[in-house]
Structures are given as structure tokens and as C-alpha cells.
Design a protein around this motif. Sequence first.
Motif, PDB file in Angstrom:
ATOM      1  N   HIS A   1      51.153  58.687   8.372  1.00 30.44           N
ATOM      2  CA  HIS A   1      51.595  59.457   9.538  1.00 30.44           C
ATOM      3  C   HIS A   1      53.062  59.115   9.755  1.00 30.44           C
ATOM      4  O   HIS A   1      53.397  57.965  10.015  1.00 30.44           O
ATOM      5  CB  HIS A   1      50.747  59.064  10.754  1.00 30.44           C
ATOM      6  CG  HIS A   1      50.974  59.925  11.941  1.00 30.44           C
ATOM      7  ND1 HIS A   1      50.212  59.839  13.085  1.00 30.44           N
ATOM      8  CD2 HIS A   1      51.890  60.916  12.183  1.00 30.44           C
ATOM      9  CE1 HIS A   1      50.642  60.722  13.970  1.00 30.44           C
ATOM     10  NE2 HIS A   1      51.668  61.373  13.457  1.00 30.44           N
ATOM     11  N   CYS A   2      53.942  60.112   9.598  1.00 28.59           N
ATOM     12  CA  CYS A   2      55.380  59.900   9.775  1.00 28.59           C
ATOM     13  C   CYS A   2      55.785  60.267  11.195  1.00 28.59           C
ATOM     14  O   CYS A   2      55.415  61.327  11.704  1.00 28.59           O
ATOM     15  CB  CYS A   2      56.161  60.759   8.766  1.00 28.59           C
ATOM     16  SG  CYS A   2      57.956  60.592   8.945  1.00 28.59           S
ATOM     17  N   PHE A   3      56.595  59.400  11.805  1.00 28.99           N
ATOM     18  CA  PHE A   3      57.042  59.621  13.182  1.00 28.99           C
ATOM     19  C   PHE A   3      58.536  59.888  13.270  1.00 28.99           C
ATOM     20  O   PHE A   3      59.089  59.892  14.352  1.00 28.99           O
ATOM     21  CB  PHE A   3      56.752  58.381  14.034  1.00 28.99           C
ATOM     22  CG  PHE A   3      55.315  57.998  14.089  1.00 28.99           C
ATOM     23  CD1 PHE A   3      54.426  58.685  14.896  1.00 28.99           C
ATOM     24  CD2 PHE A   3      54.830  56.949  13.320  1.00 28.99           C
ATOM     25  CE1 PHE A   3      53.089  58.335  14.945  1.00 28.99           C
ATOM     26  CE2 PHE A   3      53.497  56.589  13.351  1.00 28.99           C
ATOM     27  CZ  PHE A   3      52.618  57.293  14.171  1.00 28.99           C
ATOM     28  N   LEU A   4      59.190  60.081  12.124  1.00 28.42           N
ATOM     29  CA  LEU A   4      60.650  60.182  12.182  1.00 28.42           C
ATOM     30  C   LEU A   4      61.113  61.385  12.994  1.00 28.42           C
ATOM     31  O   LEU A   4      62.101  61.312  13.714  1.00 28.42           O
ATOM     32  CB  LEU A   4      61.250  60.237  10.768  1.00 28.42           C
ATOM     33  CG  LEU A   4      62.770  60.345  10.697  1.00 28.42           C
ATOM     34  CD1 LEU A   4      63.451  59.165  11.383  1.00 28.42           C
ATOM     35  CD2 LEU A   4      63.252  60.443   9.263  1.00 28.42           C
ATOM     36  N   CYS A   5      60.446  62.512  12.857  1.00 28.79           N
ATOM     37  CA  CYS A   5      60.844  63.665  13.677  1.00 28.79           C
ATOM     38  C   CYS A   5      59.617  64.261  14.347  1.00 28.79           C
ATOM     39  O   CYS A   5      58.493  63.823  14.121  1.00 28.79           O
ATOM     40  CB  CYS A   5      61.604  64.696  12.840  1.00 28.79           C
ATOM     41  SG  CYS A   5      60.566  65.826  11.901  1.00 28.79           S
ATOM     42  N   SER A   6      59.841  65.283  15.146  1.00 29.14           N
ATOM     43  CA  SER A   6      58.762  65.807  15.989  1.00 29.14           C
ATOM     44  C   SER A   6      57.688  66.558  15.216  1.00 29.14           C
ATOM     45  O   SER A   6      56.673  66.928  15.788  1.00 29.14           O
ATOM     46  CB  SER A   6      59.350  66.706  17.076  1.00 29.14           C
ATOM     47  OG  SER A   6      60.101  67.742  16.481  1.00 29.14           O
TER      48      SER A   6
ATOM     49  N   HIS B   1      55.849  65.109  13.102  1.00 33.04           N
ATOM     50  CA  HIS B   1      54.767  64.105  13.023  1.00 33.04           C
ATOM     51  C   HIS B   1      53.793  64.401  11.883  1.00 33.04           C
ATOM     52  O   HIS B   1      52.582  64.480  12.086  1.00 33.04           O
ATOM     53  CB  HIS B   1      54.011  64.030  14.356  1.00 33.04           C
ATOM     54  CG  HIS B   1      54.691  63.157  15.362  1.00 33.04           C
ATOM     55  ND1 HIS B   1      54.012  62.427  16.315  1.00 33.04           N
ATOM     56  CD2 HIS B   1      55.996  62.895  15.567  1.00 33.04           C
ATOM     57  CE1 HIS B   1      54.866  61.754  17.052  1.00 33.04           C
ATOM     58  NE2 HIS B   1      56.076  62.028  16.627  1.00 33.04           N
ATOM     59  N   CYS B   2      54.327  64.563  10.690  1.00 39.64           N
ATOM     60  CA  CYS B   2      53.498  64.959   9.536  1.00 39.64           C
ATOM     61  C   CYS B   2      52.442  63.900   9.210  1.00 39.64           C
ATOM     62  O   CYS B   2      52.735  62.702   9.203  1.00 39.64           O
ATOM     63  CB  CYS B   2      54.372  65.136   8.298  1.00 39.64           C
ATOM     64  SG  CYS B   2      55.582  66.457   8.442  1.00 39.64           S
ATOM     65  N   LYS B   3      51.246  64.389   8.927  1.00 40.11           N
ATOM     66  CA  LYS B   3      50.201  63.539   8.351  1.00 40.11           C
ATOM     67  C   LYS B   3      50.110  63.943   6.888  1.00 40.11           C
ATOM     68  O   LYS B   3      49.844  65.104   6.570  1.00 40.11           O
ATOM     69  CB  LYS B   3      48.886  63.734   9.089  1.00 40.11           C
ATOM     70  CG  LYS B   3      48.974  63.155  10.488  1.00 40.11           C
ATOM     71  CD  LYS B   3      47.742  63.346  11.303  1.00 40.11           C
ATOM     72  CE  LYS B   3      47.947  62.677  12.668  1.00 40.11           C
ATOM     73  NZ  LYS B   3      47.108  63.213  13.707  1.00 40.11           N
TER      74      LYS B   3
ATOM     75  N   PHE C   1      56.962  67.902   5.647  1.00 45.99           N
ATOM     76  CA  PHE C   1      57.570  69.225   5.836  1.00 45.99           C
ATOM     77  C   PHE C   1      59.022  69.258   5.355  1.00 45.99           C
ATOM     78  O   PHE C   1      59.507  70.265   4.854  1.00 45.99           O
ATOM     79  CB  PHE C   1      57.500  69.585   7.322  1.00 45.99           C
ATOM     80  CG  PHE C   1      57.993  70.953   7.659  1.00 45.99           C
ATOM     81  CD1 PHE C   1      57.203  72.067   7.455  1.00 45.99           C
ATOM     82  CD2 PHE C   1      59.266  71.129   8.198  1.00 45.99           C
ATOM     83  CE1 PHE C   1      57.664  73.338   7.774  1.00 45.99           C
ATOM     84  CE2 PHE C   1      59.741  72.391   8.516  1.00 45.99           C
ATOM     85  CZ  PHE C   1      58.934  73.497   8.305  1.00 45.99           C
ATOM     86  N   CYS C   2      59.726  68.136   5.484  1.00 50.87           N
ATOM     87  CA  CYS C   2      61.133  68.068   5.089  1.00 50.87           C
ATOM     88  C   CYS C   2      61.331  68.041   3.577  1.00 50.87           C
ATOM     89  O   CYS C   2      62.442  68.194   3.087  1.00 50.87           O
ATOM     90  CB  CYS C   2      61.792  66.846   5.711  1.00 50.87           C
ATOM     91  SG  CYS C   2      60.944  65.299   5.280  1.00 50.87           S
ATOM     92  N   ASN C   3      60.257  67.810   2.836  1.00 48.72           N
ATOM     93  CA  ASN C   3      60.297  67.785   1.372  1.00 48.72           C
ATOM     94  C   ASN C   3      61.086  66.624   0.762  1.00 48.72           C
ATOM     95  O   ASN C   3      61.419  66.661  -0.420  1.00 48.72           O
ATOM     96  CB  ASN C   3      60.854  69.104   0.807  1.00 48.72           C
ATOM     97  CG  ASN C   3      59.772  70.152   0.718  1.00 48.72           C
ATOM     98  OD1 ASN C   3      58.615  69.844   0.463  1.00 48.72           O
ATOM     99  ND2 ASN C   3      60.150  71.400   0.936  1.00 48.72           N
TER     100      ASN C   3
END
Length: 161
Positions: A17-22, A24-26, A34-36
Motif C-alpha cells: 500500500h503506497c501512501f506517497l500521493c492521494s 493510495h495505490c494497493k 498508477f504513476c508507473n
Amino acid sequence: MQKEAMFYKTMEDKNVHCFLCSHHCKIADSRFGFCNVRQNINGRLYTHAYGEVVAAHVDPIEKKPLYHFLPGTFSFSIAAKGCNFRCGFCQNWQISQVSGESATNPIEYPFSPEEIVKTALKEDCRSISYTYTEPTIFFEYAYDTARLADEAGLANRELIS
Ligand code: SF4
């Protein structure tokens, strides 16, 4: 190059689970966010947007555009690949809209945080700009660079231009 990312946690079944941006990709094992540019490798999150730039230029600070901050000086401006937006009007889509594993990725070249700061000083820049793509996505790269730049007396900006 790849580097272990900041701001994530590992979940069950090697998902992260990434919290770097909104967003919040799992992210499942071996998949990208999403940022690839952030990939789950065996239950750990890695950024591919570190240590290599897709653009580096000496720009007038007014191009950032700032008119009341160190006027008349130059800002060393860098970008790494990737973005967490999908704006239809993006003027830098060749470097922002990349695919994690695609052969059509933009040309990158190695540039360590130390080399960025050294080059900025050599080019008589008074600041560093993290720009052209969305700098949030290359946070680890910008963070390490910004700390060195600050120690060297350079101002740091995060601006889209
Ligand atoms: S930085 Fe990338 S992987 Fe992380 S939440 Fe944002 S889009 Fe997703």
C-alpha cells in the motif's frame, strides 16, 4: 536505477500500500502503481524514478515562473520520468506518461544527487527546481538532492513549468 521507496507498507499476500500521493495505490506483487514508476517487487515497493533524469536544464528563475524570488538568477531544473496525473493537455507527455516496462520509455541518463548539486553550482545556479514532470513521484530522488542542495546553500523549488 531502482531504490526502495518511502511511504508504503506491506500487506497480506505480498501486496503493498503506497501512501506517497492521494491515489493510495494497493499494488500486487510485480505490478506498478498508477504513476508507473513505483513497483511491488516481492512485497517491497521500489521506485524506478531515482538517480536518472529525463531532462536537466539551466533555466532563468522567471521561467518557473517566479518574479520575486532571486530575480535574474538561474535555476538548475531536473525531471525524472512518471506522473500521477493524466492531463490531456500535458506538454511534457513524452516524459511524464511512461509505462513501467515499456520500450517506449524516454531516454534517461544517470545523474546522482551529488552530481546534480555539483552541476548546479558549476553552472552558477542559485537554486534547483524539480519540474517538467510531477515531482511528487520522484520524491526520494528530490529529497536526497534537496538535502545536499540545502547544505550547499542552494534554494530548492518544486514547480511545474
Ligand atoms: S506515488 Fe504512485 S504508487 Fe504511490 S500512491 Fe501515488 S500513484 Fe500510486
